[in-house]
Design an enzyme around this catalytic site. Structure first.
Site, PDB file in Angstrom:
ATOM      1  N   GLU A 138      49.972  97.496  75.480  1.00 51.67           N
ATOM      2  CA  GLU A 138      50.782  97.237  74.293  1.00 51.67           C
ATOM      3  C   GLU A 138      51.612  98.465  73.902  1.00 51.67           C
ATOM      4  O   GLU A 138      52.119  98.568  72.788  1.00 51.67           O
ATOM      5  CB  GLU A 138      49.887  96.720  73.161  1.00 51.67           C
ATOM      6  N   HIS A 197      46.871  99.129  66.346  1.00 52.70           N
ATOM      7  CA  HIS A 197      46.899  97.693  66.612  1.00 52.70           C
ATOM      8  C   HIS A 197      45.458  97.222  66.732  1.00 52.70           C
ATOM      9  O   HIS A 197      44.675  97.811  67.482  1.00 52.70           O
ATOM     10  CB  HIS A 197      47.679  97.434  67.900  1.00 52.70           C
ATOM     11  N   HIS A 225      42.555  93.669  66.481  1.00 51.78           N
ATOM     12  CA  HIS A 225      42.313  92.220  66.446  1.00 51.78           C
ATOM     13  C   HIS A 225      41.204  92.015  65.416  1.00 51.78           C
ATOM     14  O   HIS A 225      40.181  91.404  65.708  1.00 51.78           O
ATOM     15  CB  HIS A 225      41.868  91.696  67.806  1.00 51.78           C
ATOM     16  N   HIS A 239      47.155  86.375  67.588  1.00 50.23           N
ATOM     17  CA  HIS A 239      46.814  87.595  68.325  1.00 50.23           C
ATOM     18  C   HIS A 239      46.065  88.628  67.463  1.00 50.23           C
ATOM     19  O   HIS A 239      44.905  88.899  67.718  1.00 50.23           O
ATOM     20  CB  HIS A 239      48.100  88.192  68.917  1.00 50.23           C
TER      21      HIS A 239
HETATM   22 ZN   LIG Z   1      46.379  93.083  71.086  1.00 50.35          ZN
END
Ligand SMILES: [Zn+2]
Length: 217
Positions: free
Chosen positions: A74, A93, A95, A156
C-alpha cells in the site's frame, strides 16, 4: 528534520503499538513517516513483533523507487498522500474493527462527537471501492481525504494522517472510538450529528491551535 535511523526506529515502535492497541491485527496495516523527500514505510507482510529498524524500506517520494526490503503493497497510497498534502508527515493505515464496520456498510462517519470533529474534520468520508494496491484505490482515497485527517476505504479499512507520528496514532484512536459510538448510537435510536459548519470551525481551530506543538522537529 529527523534523521532516517531515528525515523526507522519510530516507525518500528509504532508498528508494535498498533498491534498492542488492537488497531492492527496480524500483518494488515502499515505505517509511514516523511523524511524530507523520502518516506520510511513498513515492509510488505510485516510481522511487527519481529521487525527491526534496519528492515525498514526507504521510498523516494518523486520516483517511487526504494532501498531496503520490499515496502508495503500500500506504499503508493502513502506516497500519493505526501505528494498531495505537504503538511502531512505521518500516515497510518489500519483495518481496525469499528472503522471496518462502517467501511463495509459504506457509511460516512458524521460529526457526532466534538473530538472527532476537532481532530478528523466535519465528516470522515468513505472512499469508493477499488482493488487494494491499484491506482484507483489511491485516487479514491486521496480524494476522500481532502480537508480531512482520516478516510474510510470501502470494504477495506481506514487511513489516518498526522502532522507528526503521534498525531496520526491519535487520529486512528479517535476514529475507532467515533465509529464505535456511531454504531452504538444508531442502535439507541439514531446518532445526532453536530452542525456541519460548526464541526468544520472546530476542526480549523484545532489545526491552528495545535499547529505549534505538532510542528515537526
Ligand atoms: Zn489495507
Amino acid at each position: 528534520m529527523k534523521d532516517l535511523g531515528e525515523t526507522k526506529e519510530a516507525v518500528r515502535r509504532m508498528g508494535l503499538r498498533l498491534v498492542e492497541t488492537g488497531l492492527v491485527v496480524g500483518t494488515w496495516g502499515n505505517v509511514s513517516v516523511r523524511v524530507g523527500d523520502k518516506m520510511v514505510v513498513t515492509p510488505s507482510g510485516a510481522d511487527y513483533g519481529a521487525l527491526t529498524a534496519d528492515a525498514m524500506p526507504v521510498v523516494d517520494l518523486d520516483s517511487g523507487e526504494w532501498t531496503g526490503p520490499k515496502p508495503s503493497s500500500e506504499r503508493a497510497l502513502h506516497r500519493a498522500i505526501y505528494l498531495e498534502r505537504p503538511e502531512i508527515h505521518a500516515v497510518i493505515h489500519t483495518h481496525s474493527p469499528n472503522a471496518c464496520t462502517l467501511a463495509a456498510a459504506h457509511r460516512e462517519l458524521p460529526p457526532i462527537l466534538d473530538d472527532v470533529a476537532q481532530l478528523l474534520g466535519p465528516s470522515v468520508r468513505v472512499a469508493d471501492y477499488a482493488l487494494p494496491g491499484t491506482k484507483r484505490i489511491v485516487r479514491a482515497t486521496v480524494k476522500a481525504l481532502r480537508g480531512r485527517m482520516a478516510a474510510l476505504m470501502a470494504n477495506h479499512g481506514a487511513v489516518c494522517l498526522g502532522r507528526t507520528l503521534e498525531e496520526s496514532l491519535l487520529c486512528c484512536q479517535v476514529l475507532e472510538k467515533g465509529c464505535k459510538a456511531f454504531i452504538e448510537a444508531e442502535f439507541l435510536g439514531g446518532a445526532k450529528g453536530i452542525n456541519k459548519f460548526e464541526a468544520w470551525v472546530m476542526h480549523q481551530v484545532y489545526l491552528r491551535k495545535y499547529s505549534q506543538q505538532w510542528e515537526p522537529k
